[in-house]
Design a protein around this motif. Structure first.
Motif, PDB file in Angstrom:
ATOM      1  N   GLU A   1       0.822  -1.207   0.000  1.00 43.65           N
ATOM      2  CA  GLU A   1       0.000   0.000   0.000  1.00 43.65           C
ATOM      3  C   GLU A   1       0.859   1.262   0.000  1.00 43.65           C
ATOM      4  N   MET A   2       2.054   1.186   0.544  1.00 40.65           N
ATOM      5  CA  MET A   2       2.915   2.360   0.647  1.00 40.65           C
ATOM      6  C   MET A   2       3.713   2.598  -0.631  1.00 40.65           C
ATOM      7  N   ARG A   3       3.904   1.570  -1.440  1.00 35.98           N
ATOM      8  CA  ARG A   3       4.692   1.695  -2.663  1.00 35.98           C
ATOM      9  C   ARG A   3       3.779   1.677  -3.878  1.00 35.98           C
ATOM     10  N   PRO A   4       4.185   2.386  -4.918  1.00 33.82           N
ATOM     11  CA  PRO A   4       3.393   2.294  -6.148  1.00 33.82           C
ATOM     12  C   PRO A   4       3.555   0.899  -6.753  1.00 33.82           C
ATOM     13  N   SER A   5       2.547   0.461  -7.471  1.00 31.66           N
ATOM     14  CA  SER A   5       2.601  -0.840  -8.129  1.00 31.66           C
ATOM     15  C   SER A   5       3.735  -0.849  -9.143  1.00 31.66           C
ATOM     16  N   MET A   6       4.434  -1.975  -9.210  1.00 36.52           N
ATOM     17  CA  MET A   6       5.528  -2.088 -10.177  1.00 36.52           C
ATOM     18  C   MET A   6       4.992  -2.205 -11.598  1.00 36.52           C
ATOM     19  N   ASP A   7       3.695  -2.475 -11.749  1.00 37.17           N
ATOM     20  CA  ASP A   7       3.097  -2.586 -13.075  1.00 37.17           C
ATOM     21  C   ASP A   7       2.525  -1.269 -13.576  1.00 37.17           C
ATOM     22  N   THR A   8       2.519  -0.247 -12.720  1.00 41.65           N
ATOM     23  CA  THR A   8       2.004   1.055 -13.110  1.00 41.65           C
ATOM     24  C   THR A   8       3.006   1.739 -14.032  1.00 41.65           C
ATOM     25  N   ILE A   9       2.520   2.191 -15.163  1.00 41.45           N
ATOM     26  CA  ILE A   9       3.374   2.935 -16.089  1.00 41.45           C
ATOM     27  C   ILE A   9       3.344   4.390 -15.668  1.00 41.45           C
ATOM     28  N   ARG A  10       4.525   4.935 -15.429  1.00 44.77           N
ATOM     29  CA  ARG A  10       4.619   6.307 -14.945  1.00 44.77           C
ATOM     30  C   ARG A  10       5.020   7.224 -16.084  1.00 44.77           C
ATOM     31  N   SER A  11       4.264   8.282 -16.260  1.00 45.65           N
ATOM     32  CA  SER A  11       4.546   9.219 -17.346  1.00 45.65           C
ATOM     33  C   SER A  11       5.775  10.079 -17.063  1.00 45.65           C
ATOM     34  N   ASP A  12       6.169  10.185 -15.788  1.00 41.38           N
ATOM     35  CA  ASP A  12       7.326  11.016 -15.456  1.00 41.38           C
ATOM     36  C   ASP A  12       8.644  10.249 -15.571  1.00 41.38           C
ATOM     37  N   GLU A  13       8.588   8.957 -15.884  1.00 41.19           N
ATOM     38  CA  GLU A  13       9.807   8.161 -16.057  1.00 41.19           C
ATOM     39  C   GLU A  13      10.002   7.867 -17.541  1.00 41.19           C
ATOM     40  N   ARG A  14      11.217   8.052 -17.985  1.00 38.92           N
ATOM     41  CA  ARG A  14      11.537   7.787 -19.383  1.00 38.92           C
ATOM     42  C   ARG A  14      12.197   6.429 -19.503  1.00 38.92           C
ATOM     43  N   GLY A  15      12.001   5.811 -20.625  1.00 39.75           N
ATOM     44  CA  GLY A  15      12.666   4.546 -20.902  1.00 39.75           C
ATOM     45  C   GLY A  15      11.919   3.351 -20.339  1.00 39.75           C
ATOM     46  N   PRO A  16      12.535   2.182 -20.429  1.00 44.01           N
ATOM     47  CA  PRO A  16      11.920   0.964 -19.916  1.00 44.01           C
ATOM     48  C   PRO A  16      11.651   1.084 -18.417  1.00 44.01           C
ATOM     49  N   GLN A  17      10.586   0.443 -17.954  1.00 48.89           N
ATOM     50  CA  GLN A  17      10.181   0.571 -16.559  1.00 48.89           C
ATOM     51  C   GLN A  17      10.219  -0.784 -15.858  1.00 48.89           C
TER      52      GLN A  17
ATOM     53  N   TYR B   1      20.031  -1.168 -26.954  1.00 53.68           N
ATOM     54  CA  TYR B   1      20.049  -0.142 -27.993  1.00 53.68           C
ATOM     55  C   TYR B   1      18.748   0.649 -27.896  1.00 53.68           C
ATOM     56  N   SER B   2      18.757   1.865 -28.411  1.00 49.27           N
ATOM     57  CA  SER B   2      17.511   2.636 -28.478  1.00 49.27           C
ATOM     58  C   SER B   2      17.462   3.441 -29.761  1.00 49.27           C
ATOM     59  N   MET B   3      16.236   3.787 -30.129  1.00 48.37           N
ATOM     60  CA  MET B   3      16.016   4.645 -31.286  1.00 48.37           C
ATOM     61  C   MET B   3      14.838   5.540 -30.939  1.00 48.37           C
ATOM     62  N   ASN B   4      15.059   6.845 -30.982  1.00 45.08           N
ATOM     63  CA  ASN B   4      14.015   7.810 -30.671  1.00 45.08           C
ATOM     64  C   ASN B   4      13.297   8.171 -31.954  1.00 45.08           C
ATOM     65  N   ASN B   5      11.968   8.027 -31.929  1.00 46.34           N
ATOM     66  CA  ASN B   5      11.147   8.356 -33.100  1.00 46.34           C
ATOM     67  C   ASN B   5      10.263   9.568 -32.855  1.00 46.34           C
ATOM     68  N   GLY B   6      10.692  10.485 -32.018  1.00 46.25           N
ATOM     69  CA  GLY B   6       9.895  11.674 -31.721  1.00 46.25           C
ATOM     70  C   GLY B   6       8.907  11.414 -30.595  1.00 46.25           C
ATOM     71  N   ALA B   7       7.738  10.881 -30.910  1.00 44.24           N
ATOM     72  CA  ALA B   7       6.709  10.630 -29.895  1.00 44.24           C
ATOM     73  C   ALA B   7       6.979   9.359 -29.094  1.00 44.24           C
ATOM     74  N   THR B   8       7.754   8.436 -29.667  1.00 46.00           N
ATOM     75  CA  THR B   8       8.046   7.175 -28.980  1.00 46.00           C
ATOM     76  C   THR B   8       9.533   6.876 -29.047  1.00 46.00           C
ATOM     77  N   SER B   9       9.959   5.964 -28.181  1.00 38.70           N
ATOM     78  CA  SER B   9      11.318   5.442 -28.237  1.00 38.70           C
ATOM     79  C   SER B   9      11.242   3.925 -28.271  1.00 38.70           C
ATOM     80  N   TYR B  10      12.115   3.335 -29.045  1.00 37.24           N
ATOM     81  CA  TYR B  10      12.170   1.891 -29.198  1.00 37.24           C
ATOM     82  C   TYR B  10      13.462   1.407 -28.536  1.00 37.24           C
ATOM     83  N   TYR B  11      13.367   0.362 -27.695  1.00 38.06           N
ATOM     84  CA  TYR B  11      14.533  -0.209 -27.029  1.00 38.06           C
ATOM     85  C   TYR B  11      14.646  -1.677 -27.400  1.00 38.06           C
TER      86      TYR B  11
END
Length: 196
Positions: free
Chosen positions: A30-46, A160-170
């Motif tokens: 209850e005190m920690r966020p779910s590890m399955d929650t996708i956070r918009s403030d974090e970039r890259g793989p989660q 590896y990563s590739m930035n496509n503007g709106a998305t990034s591919y890893y």
């Protein structure tokens, strides 16, 4: 009267402790966020990607021919993850290969695979812990190479990563390489696409 006052004080203290504890009854989940929650403030793989990747790839490693057909367990050294990302250069990505190693380094797989430390890490630990209090004798000396487990395989990866503007591919690629022959005994990959 004195006994009654003492009993009331003890009851009051017990009630206070119980009520104070009641405020701390939140579970760790209850005190920690779910590890399955996708956070918009974090970039890259989660976190979810890390767990899913390792869970998908670990069984594949254990099914590779060099492990399945070997009459004894293989000895593996985990090497550092190579980061070739465009958007996170220099970021330590070793958590990905460490998670994969953690799923492989279990009692269920102990008869098939054994992980050893990298030589430099082992030498550093032995120097710190064993030292050499007797420079002319054998007391406190680190084991010789013939006394150590010698790795037969290396488990490592590259991201590896590739930035496509709106998305990034890893793209995460992992390899189990035979250190004697140089052949890749197993290769696996995992792909992630994230919003920027």
């Amino acid at each position: 009267m004195r006994l009654w006052t003492k009993n009331m004080a003890v009851l009051g203290l017990a009630a206070g402790v119980a009520l104070a504890g009641a405020g701390c009854e939140k579970s760790r989940d209850e005190m920690r966020p779910s590890m399955d929650t996708i956070r918009s403030d974090e970039r890259g793989p989660q976190c979810r990607d890390l767990r899913e990747m390792a869970s998908r790839l670990a069984p594949q490693v254990l099914q590779c021919n060099d492990i399945v057909r070997n009459p004894t367990r293989i000895i593996v050294v985990m090497k550092d993850m190579v980061n070739k990302t465009e958007d996170m250069p220099g970021r330590d990505m070793n958590i990905y290969v460490a998670k994969l190693t953690g799923l492989l380094n279990t009692p269920a797989a102990a008869d098939r695979i054994l992980f050893v430390e990298q030589a430099a890490t082992l030498a550093n630990m032995q120097n710190q812990e064993l030292g050499n209090p007797d420079p002319f004798g054998d007391a406190g000396r680190a084991p010789t190479v013939s006394q150590r487990y010698v790795p037969q395989f290396a488990l490592y990866g590259t991201v590896y990563s590739m930035n496509n503007g709106a998305t990034s591919y890893y793209l995460f690629q992992f390899h189990l390489t035979n250190l004697t022959t140089g052949g890749q005994s197993w290769s696996g990959e995992y792909e992630v696409r994230t919003l920027n």
